[in-house]
Write a protein that holds these residues in place. Structure first.
Motif, short mmCIF file in Angstrom:
data_model
loop_
_atom_site.label_atom_id
_atom_site.label_comp_id
_atom_site.label_asym_id
_atom_site.label_seq_id
_atom_site.Cartn_x
_atom_site.Cartn_y
_atom_site.Cartn_z
N VAL A 1 9.79 -8.77 -1.00
CA VAL A 1 8.68 -9.65 -1.36
C VAL A 1 7.34 -8.94 -1.11
CG1 VAL A 1 7.55 -11.85 -0.83
CG2 VAL A 1 10.04 -11.70 -0.89
N MET A 2 7.24 -8.23 0.02
CA MET A 2 6.00 -7.51 0.31
C MET A 2 5.76 -6.41 -0.72
SD MET A 2 5.82 -7.33 4.48
CE MET A 2 7.40 -6.56 4.72
N LEU A 3 6.80 -5.71 -1.14
CA LEU A 3 6.63 -4.69 -2.18
C LEU A 3 6.20 -5.30 -3.50
CD1 LEU A 3 9.54 -2.12 -1.75
CD2 LEU A 3 7.11 -1.75 -1.46
N TRP A 4 6.79 -6.45 -3.86
CA TRP A 4 6.42 -7.11 -5.10
C TRP A 4 4.97 -7.58 -5.04
CZ3 TRP A 4 5.31 -12.39 -5.95
CH2 TRP A 4 5.15 -12.72 -7.28
N PRO B 1 -7.05 -6.24 -12.32
CA PRO B 1 -8.03 -7.02 -11.55
C PRO B 1 -7.72 -8.52 -11.52
CG PRO B 1 -9.14 -5.45 -12.97
CD PRO B 1 -7.69 -5.40 -13.32
N GLU B 2 -7.13 -9.03 -12.60
CA GLU B 2 -6.79 -10.45 -12.63
C GLU B 2 -5.66 -10.77 -11.65
OE1 GLU B 2 -6.80 -8.54 -15.49
OE2 GLU B 2 -8.82 -9.14 -16.10
N SER B 3 -4.65 -9.90 -11.61
CA SER B 3 -3.54 -10.15 -10.67
C SER B 3 -4.00 -10.01 -9.23
CB SER B 3 -2.37 -9.21 -10.96
OG SER B 3 -2.73 -7.87 -10.69
#
Length: 128
Positions: free
Chosen positions: A43-46, A55-57
């Protein structure tokens, strides 16, 4: 035939009455923090990849990370990492037979708590 004596060993099945010494608590928390980090690693890698995508993400990641439940989870993960790191150094030193005496082991366990908790707070202040 000789009589067999059955020894009745004391069994403490009431887990609330077991009192661990400080090195035992550090050991258990080291294992728990390692399992937690291992399970949360994908989850941390994702999340890390999503924050670097555009920039939006990154803006959406920052908005989600600003919510209180997410902050609590991230603080827990940060503490798990710092505690696991500090306790890992302690266990490496114990493997090298440094501080294996009873009093030295107690002191090194206390140092793990004395370093990991303030270091977590400092890092949390820097990263917030």
């Amino acid at each position: 035939m000789a009589e067999m004596t059955i020894k009745k060993r004391p069994k403490n099945l009431d887990l609330t009455t077991i009192r661990l010494p400080l090195p035992g608590k550090v050991s258990i928390l080291h294992r728990v923090s390692g399992v937690g980090l291992f399970l949360c690693f994908p989850v941390m890698l994702w999340l890390f990849g999503a924050s670097l995508g555009s920039p939006e993400s990154f803006a959406s990641f920052k908005a989600v990370a600003g919510m209180l439940p997410v902050k609590v989870i991230l603080a827990g993960l940060l503490w798990a990492f710092v505690h696991h790191f500090c306790a890992g150094i302690r266990f490496l030193l114990l493997d090298l037979h440094v501080g294996i005496e009873k009093e030295a082991a107690r002191q090194s366990a206390a140092v793990v708590f004395a370093v990991s908790i303030p270091l977590t707070l400092i890092l949390w202040g820097v990263l917030l």
